[in-house]
Design a protein around this motif. Structure first.
Motif, PDB file in Angstrom:
ATOM      1  N   LEU A 233       0.803  -1.225   0.000  1.00  0.00           N
ATOM      2  CA  LEU A 233       0.000   0.000   0.000  1.00  0.00           C
ATOM      3  C   LEU A 233       0.840   1.282   0.000  1.00  0.00           C
ATOM      4  N   LYS A 234       2.133   1.123   0.044  1.00  0.00           N
ATOM      5  CA  LYS A 234       3.012   2.273   0.218  1.00  0.00           C
ATOM      6  C   LYS A 234       2.782   3.349  -0.842  1.00  0.00           C
ATOM      7  N   ASP A 235       2.659   2.930  -2.101  1.00  0.00           N
ATOM      8  CA  ASP A 235       2.527   3.901  -3.188  1.00  0.00           C
ATOM      9  C   ASP A 235       1.108   3.978  -3.754  1.00  0.00           C
ATOM     10  N   ILE A 236       0.157   3.314  -3.099  1.00  0.00           N
ATOM     11  CA  ILE A 236      -1.213   3.312  -3.619  1.00  0.00           C
ATOM     12  C   ILE A 236      -1.984   4.461  -2.998  1.00  0.00           C
ATOM     13  N   ASN A 237      -2.089   5.551  -3.721  1.00  0.00           N
ATOM     14  CA  ASN A 237      -2.798   6.714  -3.175  1.00  0.00           C
ATOM     15  C   ASN A 237      -3.582   7.458  -4.250  1.00  0.00           C
ATOM     16  N   ARG A 238      -3.891   6.755  -5.315  1.00  0.00           N
ATOM     17  CA  ARG A 238      -4.591   7.402  -6.422  1.00  0.00           C
ATOM     18  C   ARG A 238      -6.089   7.522  -6.153  1.00  0.00           C
ATOM     19  N   LYS A 239      -6.696   8.554  -6.722  1.00  0.00           N
ATOM     20  CA  LYS A 239      -8.125   8.785  -6.536  1.00  0.00           C
ATOM     21  C   LYS A 239      -8.916   8.101  -7.651  1.00  0.00           C
ATOM     22  N   ALA A 240     -10.152   7.776  -7.336  1.00  0.00           N
ATOM     23  CA  ALA A 240     -11.019   7.120  -8.315  1.00  0.00           C
ATOM     24  C   ALA A 240     -11.385   8.089  -9.437  1.00  0.00           C
ATOM     25  N   SER A 241     -11.604   7.545 -10.620  1.00  0.00           N
ATOM     26  CA  SER A 241     -12.115   8.344 -11.730  1.00  0.00           C
ATOM     27  C   SER A 241     -13.601   8.615 -11.482  1.00  0.00           C
ATOM     28  N   ALA A 242     -14.201   9.455 -12.293  1.00  0.00           N
ATOM     29  CA  ALA A 242     -15.626   9.748 -12.138  1.00  0.00           C
ATOM     30  C   ALA A 242     -16.460   8.474 -12.310  1.00  0.00           C
ATOM     31  N   SER A 243     -16.102   7.663 -13.300  1.00  0.00           N
ATOM     32  CA  SER A 243     -16.816   6.399 -13.509  1.00  0.00           C
ATOM     33  C   SER A 243     -16.540   5.424 -12.370  1.00  0.00           C
ATOM     34  N   GLY A 244     -15.281   5.415 -11.900  1.00  0.00           N
ATOM     35  CA  GLY A 244     -14.917   4.537 -10.792  1.00  0.00           C
ATOM     36  C   GLY A 244     -15.711   4.838  -9.535  1.00  0.00           C
ATOM     37  N   LYS A 245     -15.950   6.129  -9.271  1.00  0.00           N
ATOM     38  CA  LYS A 245     -16.753   6.516  -8.098  1.00  0.00           C
ATOM     39  C   LYS A 245     -18.172   5.963  -8.206  1.00  0.00           C
ATOM     40  N   LYS A 246     -18.739   6.021  -9.409  1.00  0.00           N
ATOM     41  CA  LYS A 246     -20.096   5.489  -9.611  1.00  0.00           C
ATOM     42  C   LYS A 246     -20.125   3.976  -9.412  1.00  0.00           C
ATOM     43  N   ALA A 247     -19.093   3.294  -9.913  1.00  0.00           N
ATOM     44  CA  ALA A 247     -19.028   1.843  -9.768  1.00  0.00           C
ATOM     45  C   ALA A 247     -18.897   1.441  -8.304  1.00  0.00           C
ATOM     46  N   VAL A 248     -18.050   2.160  -7.569  1.00  0.00           N
ATOM     47  CA  VAL A 248     -17.873   1.880  -6.136  1.00  0.00           C
ATOM     48  C   VAL A 248     -19.166   2.146  -5.376  1.00  0.00           C
ATOM     49  N   ALA A 249     -19.851   3.224  -5.722  1.00  0.00           N
ATOM     50  CA  ALA A 249     -21.115   3.559  -5.057  1.00  0.00           C
ATOM     51  C   ALA A 249     -22.147   2.457  -5.279  1.00  0.00           C
ATOM     52  N   PHE A 250     -22.200   1.935  -6.497  1.00  0.00           N
ATOM     53  CA  PHE A 250     -23.147   0.854  -6.788  1.00  0.00           C
ATOM     54  C   PHE A 250     -22.804  -0.386  -5.980  1.00  0.00           C
ATOM     55  N   SER A 346      -6.531 -10.548   1.141  1.00  0.00           N
ATOM     56  CA  SER A 346      -6.990 -11.700   1.914  1.00  0.00           C
ATOM     57  C   SER A 346      -7.110 -12.964   1.079  1.00  0.00           C
ATOM     58  N   MET A 347      -6.862 -12.854  -0.214  1.00  0.00           N
ATOM     59  CA  MET A 347      -6.827 -14.014  -1.113  1.00  0.00           C
ATOM     60  C   MET A 347      -5.625 -13.868  -2.031  1.00  0.00           C
ATOM     61  N   GLN A 348      -5.301 -14.918  -2.739  1.00  0.00           N
ATOM     62  CA  GLN A 348      -4.156 -14.900  -3.643  1.00  0.00           C
ATOM     63  C   GLN A 348      -4.452 -13.989  -4.835  1.00  0.00           C
ATOM     64  N   ILE A 349      -3.714 -12.890  -4.959  1.00  0.00           N
ATOM     65  CA  ILE A 349      -3.937 -11.929  -6.039  1.00  0.00           C
ATOM     66  C   ILE A 349      -3.245 -12.394  -7.315  1.00  0.00           C
ATOM     67  N   LEU A 350      -4.030 -12.435  -8.399  1.00  0.00           N
ATOM     68  CA  LEU A 350      -3.461 -12.753  -9.704  1.00  0.00           C
ATOM     69  C   LEU A 350      -3.021 -11.471 -10.406  1.00  0.00           C
ATOM     70  N   GLY A 351      -3.851 -10.442 -10.310  1.00  0.00           N
ATOM     71  CA  GLY A 351      -3.515  -9.170 -10.942  1.00  0.00           C
ATOM     72  C   GLY A 351      -4.668  -8.188 -10.847  1.00  0.00           C
ATOM     73  N   VAL A 352      -4.471  -7.034 -11.445  1.00  0.00           N
ATOM     74  CA  VAL A 352      -5.464  -5.947 -11.377  1.00  0.00           C
ATOM     75  C   VAL A 352      -5.792  -5.485 -12.798  1.00  0.00           C
ATOM     76  N   VAL A 353      -7.083  -5.229 -13.040  1.00  0.00           N
ATOM     77  CA  VAL A 353      -7.500  -4.692 -14.331  1.00  0.00           C
ATOM     78  C   VAL A 353      -8.303  -3.408 -14.120  1.00  0.00           C
ATOM     79  N   ARG A 354      -8.310  -2.552 -15.133  1.00  0.00           N
ATOM     80  CA  ARG A 354      -8.999  -1.269 -15.037  1.00  0.00           C
ATOM     81  C   ARG A 354     -10.033  -1.143 -16.158  1.00  0.00           C
ATOM     82  N   PRO A 355     -11.321  -1.124 -15.819  1.00  0.00           N
ATOM     83  CA  PRO A 355     -12.375  -1.058 -16.832  1.00  0.00           C
ATOM     84  C   PRO A 355     -12.405   0.229 -17.643  1.00  0.00           C
ATOM     85  N   ASP A 356     -12.007   1.369 -17.048  1.00  0.00           N
ATOM     86  CA  ASP A 356     -12.146   2.643 -17.745  1.00  0.00           C
ATOM     87  C   ASP A 356     -10.801   3.247 -18.129  1.00  0.00           C
ATOM     88  N   LYS A 357      -9.826   2.409 -18.385  1.00  0.00           N
ATOM     89  CA  LYS A 357      -8.503   2.939 -18.746  1.00  0.00           C
ATOM     90  C   LYS A 357      -8.524   3.456 -20.181  1.00  0.00           C
TER      91      LYS A 357
END
Length: 357
Positions: A233-250, A346-357
């Motif tokens: 988490l050391k370098d993870i400090n980015r803010k959500a995009s406008a679409s990302g905020k809507k997805a998180v809210a849902f 809390s589970m084995q992470i395979l990777g991360v993808v970004r829907p609105d990149k």
């Protein structure tokens, strides 16, 4: 186009309409799992520890999750093939109608030629001694020839198109049936794995089930602590995009709703049903399954994560959760559990993808 082709087209149309109304084959409750899956306790064998039971239950639910992904993918493809068959069926009907119209035009031309003694009107004018009538006759003959060639050419093209539509409809029908078979097979596997896991859990006493839940939580906490301790988490400090905020809210609004395999809301979800619907609500449609999300969406480094991104879990990409920031995700865990917040590690992470990149 001969009668055999017309009959084939009609049969295809009937099959297309049947595809929309035919339900996916239902199955009876699965037979009890074989001894190789869950071995009953006996005096001659050492009883399994609660931790071993937890691991076995976890493995069964993970297998059910992988089968659920296969089911969801087959279902998505079945819907696509059904839609394609309907589109082709409509094209076949339109093609048949157009062929009938062109044949009528060709017939009208032939009848007109017959009435004028085998000569089109323009040709009769060409026999006139009047120079102007002669020139008019030449022009009309050329126009008539071009019109006749145009009708015959269009008739030939339409017949070829209709043949192609019929062949495509047949090919799509075969794909539709193949995907239905895949759905049925995946459904049997899911039911068998879930039934086996539930049977194992049902054999536990009430106190043991409470301890089992605690062991699950401890195992997740241990993995999360190790992940955080690695400095993830050391370098993870980015803010959500406008679409990302809507997805998180849902996704946040779905917390507490039960996990049901194959479900995509509004009352229940499986893991990828939750993430796909959350991003659909944000105006960004994404693939339905976690494996397809992993395969098709842009991948990013963990250090570049931002809220709304999807974390794909396990080596087979059989689980997915939505990152919401501060090292946490929202996900639909498994049967018997509700949509909840959990540690991203809390589970084995395979990777991360970004829907609105």
């Amino acid at each position: 186009m001969n009668r055999r082709h017309v009959a084939a087209a009609a049969i295809t149309l009937a099959c297309a309409l049947t595809a929309l109304t035919a339900p996916v084959q239902a199955f009876a409750a699965p037979a009890p799992p074989s001894p190789s899956v869950t071995q009953p306790r006996s005096e001659s064998k050492k009883p399994k520890s609660l931790e071993e039971v937890r691991q076995e239950i976890d493995a069964l639910y993970r297998k059910a999750g992988a089968a659920t992904d296969a089911y969801n993918l087959a279902e998505e493809r079945t819907k696509k093939q059904s839609g394609e068959i309907v589109r082709l069926a409509k094209a076949i009907v339109e093609g048949q109608s157009k062929i009938a119209e062109l044949k009528n035009q060709a017939g009208a031309q032939a009848r007109e030629q017959y009435r004028t003694g085998g000569l089109p009107p323009g040709a009769q004018l060409m026999l006139s001694d009047d120079p102007q009538l002669f020139l008019d006759g030449v022009s009309r003959v050329r126009e008539g020839q071009q019109a006749a060639q145009g009708v015959l050419g269009e008739l030939t093209r339409t017949q070829q198109d209709l043949e192609t539509y019929t062949q495509d409809a047949s090919a799509n029908w075969k794909k539709l049936e193949a995907n239905r078979l895949k759905q049925a097979e995946a459904k049997k596997k899911i039911n068998a794995q879930i039934a086996a896991a539930k049977k194992l859990e049902s054999q536990l006493e009430k106190e043991e089930r409470a301890r089992l839940l605690k062991l699950e939580q401890e195992a997740e906490y241990k993995l999360q602590t190790a992940w955080l301790g690695s400095g993830a988490l050391k370098d993870i400090n980015r803010k959500a995009s406008a679409s990302g905020k809507k997805a998180v809210a849902f996704a946040t609004a779905q917390i507490g709703k039960p996990y049901v395999w194959g479900a995509e809301g509004p009352g229940s979800y499986d893991c990828s049903g939750l993430t796909s619907q959350a991003w659909a609500a944000a105006g960004q449609p994404i693939p339905r399954t976690s494996q397809e999300q992993w395969r098709l969406l842009p991948r990013i480094a963990i250090k570049d994560m931002r809220p709304g991104d999807l974390i794909i879990y396990h080596g087979d990409a059989s689980h997915v959760g939505m990152y919401i920031g501060d090292g946490a995700i929202i996900h639909a865990p498994r049967p018997g559990r509700n949509v909840t917040v959990a540690g991203a590690g809390s589970m084995q992470i395979l990777g991360v993808v970004r829907p609105d990149k």
